[in-house]
Design an enzyme around this catalytic site. Structure first.
Site, PDB file in Angstrom:
ATOM      1  N   LYS A  13      38.459  28.743   3.695  1.00  0.00           N
ATOM      2  CA  LYS A  13      37.462  28.683   3.973  1.00  0.00           C
ATOM      3  C   LYS A  13      36.038  28.462   4.159  1.00  0.00           C
ATOM      4  O   LYS A  13      35.632  29.227   4.557  1.00  0.00           O
ATOM      5  CB  LYS A  13      37.333  28.998   1.998  1.00  0.00           C
ATOM      6  N   ARG A  88      35.018  28.729  -9.443  1.00  0.00           N
ATOM      7  CA  ARG A  88      36.774  29.033  -9.639  1.00  0.00           C
ATOM      8  C   ARG A  88      37.438  28.953 -11.071  1.00  0.00           C
ATOM      9  O   ARG A  88      38.728  29.073 -11.342  1.00  0.00           O
ATOM     10  CB  ARG A  88      37.237  27.350  -9.528  1.00  0.00           C
ATOM     11  N   ARG A 127      47.122  20.096   8.163  1.00  0.00           N
ATOM     12  CA  ARG A 127      45.426  20.455   7.670  1.00  0.00           C
ATOM     13  C   ARG A 127      45.413  19.081   8.072  1.00  0.00           C
ATOM     14  O   ARG A 127      45.895  18.510   7.515  1.00  0.00           O
ATOM     15  CB  ARG A 127      44.803  20.850   6.371  1.00  0.00           C
ATOM     16  N   ARG A 161      44.135  14.637   3.219  1.00  0.00           N
ATOM     17  CA  ARG A 161      44.015  15.088   2.243  1.00  0.00           C
ATOM     18  C   ARG A 161      45.055  14.349   1.046  1.00  0.00           C
ATOM     19  O   ARG A 161      45.846  14.846   0.753  1.00  0.00           O
ATOM     20  CB  ARG A 161      43.452  16.580   1.474  1.00  0.00           C
ATOM     21  N   ARG A 172      47.868  23.168  -7.477  1.00  0.00           N
ATOM     22  CA  ARG A 172      47.099  24.517  -7.006  1.00  0.00           C
ATOM     23  C   ARG A 172      47.441  24.856  -6.966  1.00  0.00           C
ATOM     24  O   ARG A 172      46.293  25.990  -6.988  1.00  0.00           O
ATOM     25  CB  ARG A 172      46.706  23.206  -5.576  1.00  0.00           C
TER      26      ARG A 172
HETATM   27  P1  ADP Z   1      40.553  26.504   2.629  1.00  0.00           P
HETATM   28  O1  ADP Z   1      38.882  25.886   2.524  1.00  0.00           O
HETATM   29  O2  ADP Z   1      40.776  27.888   2.434  1.00  0.00           O
HETATM   30  O3  ADP Z   1      41.322  25.359   1.745  1.00  0.00           O
HETATM   31  P2  ADP Z   1      40.589  25.304   5.251  1.00  0.00           P
HETATM   32  O4  ADP Z   1      38.623  26.042   5.909  1.00  0.00           O
HETATM   33  O5  ADP Z   1      40.273  24.279   5.096  1.00  0.00           O
HETATM   34  O6  ADP Z   1      41.418  26.425   4.427  1.00  0.00           O
HETATM   35  O7  ADP Z   1      41.824  25.776   6.215  1.00  0.00           O
HETATM   36  C1  ADP Z   1      43.120  25.467   6.010  1.00  0.00           C
HETATM   37  C2  ADP Z   1      43.795  24.942   7.409  1.00  0.00           C
HETATM   38  O8  ADP Z   1      43.861  26.206   8.567  1.00  0.00           O
HETATM   39  C3  ADP Z   1      42.838  23.729   7.951  1.00  0.00           C
HETATM   40  O9  ADP Z   1      43.387  22.722   8.777  1.00  0.00           O
HETATM   41  C4  ADP Z   1      42.266  25.017   9.319  1.00  0.00           C
HETATM   42  O10 ADP Z   1      41.775  24.039  10.386  1.00  0.00           O
HETATM   43  C5  ADP Z   1      43.119  25.930   9.618  1.00  0.00           C
HETATM   44  N1  ADP Z   1      43.261  26.610   9.957  1.00  0.00           N
HETATM   45  C6  ADP Z   1      41.885  27.697   9.122  1.00  0.00           C
HETATM   46  N2  ADP Z   1      41.698  28.846   9.231  1.00  0.00           N
HETATM   47  C7  ADP Z   1      42.775  29.436  10.174  1.00  0.00           C
HETATM   48  C8  ADP Z   1      43.619  30.592  11.315  1.00  0.00           C
HETATM   49  N3  ADP Z   1      42.736  31.910  11.024  1.00  0.00           N
HETATM   50  N4  ADP Z   1      44.546  30.605  11.697  1.00  0.00           N
HETATM   51  C9  ADP Z   1      45.261  29.541  11.767  1.00  0.00           C
HETATM   52  N5  ADP Z   1      44.978  27.992  11.106  1.00  0.00           N
HETATM   53  C10 ADP Z   1      43.881  28.252  10.137  1.00  0.00           C
HETATM   54  P1  AMP Z   2      39.093  22.253  -2.370  1.00  0.00           P
HETATM   55  O1  AMP Z   2      38.481  21.545  -1.515  1.00  0.00           O
HETATM   56  O2  AMP Z   2      38.386  23.916  -2.111  1.00  0.00           O
HETATM   57  O3  AMP Z   2      40.373  22.340  -2.050  1.00  0.00           O
HETATM   58  O4  AMP Z   2      38.805  21.029  -3.342  1.00  0.00           O
HETATM   59  C1  AMP Z   2      39.506  20.462  -4.421  1.00  0.00           C
HETATM   60  C2  AMP Z   2      39.546  19.556  -5.320  1.00  0.00           C
HETATM   61  O5  AMP Z   2      38.205  19.738  -5.669  1.00  0.00           O
HETATM   62  C3  AMP Z   2      40.548  21.122  -6.334  1.00  0.00           C
HETATM   63  O6  AMP Z   2      41.639  21.051  -6.291  1.00  0.00           O
HETATM   64  C4  AMP Z   2      39.881  20.644  -7.113  1.00  0.00           C
HETATM   65  O7  AMP Z   2      40.719  19.166  -8.767  1.00  0.00           O
HETATM   66  C5  AMP Z   2      38.213  20.202  -7.456  1.00  0.00           C
HETATM   67  N1  AMP Z   2      37.449  21.406  -7.212  1.00  0.00           N
HETATM   68  C6  AMP Z   2      36.655  21.307  -6.210  1.00  0.00           C
HETATM   69  N2  AMP Z   2      35.766  22.897  -6.538  1.00  0.00           N
HETATM   70  C7  AMP Z   2      36.000  23.039  -7.967  1.00  0.00           C
HETATM   71  C8  AMP Z   2      35.690  24.181  -8.113  1.00  0.00           C
HETATM   72  N3  AMP Z   2      34.924  25.189  -8.421  1.00  0.00           N
HETATM   73  N4  AMP Z   2      36.019  23.562 -10.244  1.00  0.00           N
HETATM   74  C9  AMP Z   2      36.637  22.398 -10.496  1.00  0.00           C
HETATM   75  N5  AMP Z   2      37.208  22.002  -9.698  1.00  0.00           N
HETATM   76  C10 AMP Z   2      36.860  22.008  -8.301  1.00  0.00           C
END
Ligand code: ADP
Ligand code: AMP
Length: 217
Positions: A13, A88, A127, A161, A172
């Site tokens: 995302k 969420r 990541r 993280r 999660r």
């Molecule tokens: P989210 O925001 O949904 O938690 P991220 O955008 O942080 O996910 O992506 C999670 C991990 O996967 C990151 O390390 C990112 O670089 C990697 N990633 C994202 N999109 C792709 C893809 N299409 N192919 C491979 N790796 C990806």
């Molecule tokens: P993310 O960066 O989207 O993976 O979010 C990391 C963490 O932040 C999640 O696991 C939750 O603990 C908190 N968080 C982010 N967005 C929300 C939301 N909309 N509602 C509640 N908790 C959230």
């Protein structure tokens, strides 16, 4: 355009949001990034959010909804926004609908990034994010920085993280299935959901999302 991105943790995302927000000239609003910025600045909101995040739970709605609405009320979001990680759960989705209704505006689309769970686990395990700005996202295999451990965008230190460690990730994913997935049906009832297969190259996924929005690059 006003867009919501949904999908399990690690679906991509944040990665897609960075490109889509740039292409569509709208701000990328990630509640996770907002919480992490508050944590690094040591604000009371950050202190409150941290224990929930570290445990893999959702931060309470009373805190989250106000923070998200404040952000999308800023002038730069007047013409649209791309929400990543909010709403969420159903309560947040209903609160967002109430907010939009009061303003006389509507969402244009909810993009559901679909990725098999084993791939999500691999994406999360590798990541690495930037300490200066958690929207700068890398991967040890799929998106290597030019210099190991250093952010290509701003030179900040890259780190894993705390909530990307295996036991928290399991929690999660469970929270995603029980609390977040129901919002997909909620938005399907409003005919807003477009499912985007999110396996494959980042650029290819961006192309699919832009096409789904009727904005071929
Ligand atoms: P989210 O925001 O949904 O938690 P991220 O955008 O942080 O996910 O992506 C999670 C991990 O996967 C990151 O390390 C990112 O670089 C990697 N990633 C994202 N999109 C792709 C893809 N299409 N192919 C491979 N790796 C990806
Ligand atoms: P993310 O960066 O989207 O993976 O979010 C990391 C963490 O932040 C999640 O696991 C939750 O603990 C908190 N968080 C982010 N967005 C929300 C939301 N909309 N509602 C509640 N908790 C959230």
């Amino acid at each position: 355009m006003r867009i919501v991105l949904v999908g399990p943790p690690g679906a991509g995302k944040g990665t897609q949001a960075a490109y889509l927000a740039k292409n569509l000239a709208i701000p990328h609003v990630s509640t996770g990034d907002l919480f992490r910025a508050n944590i690094s600045q040591g604000t009371p909101l950050g202190v409150k959010a941290k224990s929930y995040m570290d445990a893999g739970n959702l931060v309470p709605d009373e805190v989250t909804i106000g923070m998200a609405e404040d952000r999308i009320s800023q002038p730069d979001a007047e013409g649209g926004f791309l929400l990543d990680g909010f709403p969420r759960n159903l309560k947040q989705a209903e609160a967002l609908d109430g907010y939009l209704k009061d303003k006389g505006i509507t969402l244009d689309a909810v993009l559901d990034l679909e990725v098999p769970e084993d791939e999500v686990v691999k994406r999360i395990a590798g990541r690495r994010i930037c300490r200066s700005d958690s929207s700068h996202v890398f991967h040890v295999e799929y998106k290597k920085p030019a210099r190991e451990g250093v952010c290509d965008v701003c030179g900040g230190e890259l780190y894993q993280r705390d909530d990307d460690r295996e036991d928290t990730v399991r929690k999660r994913l469970e929270v995603y299935h029980t609390e977040t997935e129901p919002i997909i049906d909620y938005y399907k009832a409003q005919d807003l959901v477009v499912t985007i297969p999110a396996l494959g190259e980042v650029e290819e996924v961006t192309r699919r999302a832009m096409a789904a929005l009727g904005r071929d690059e």
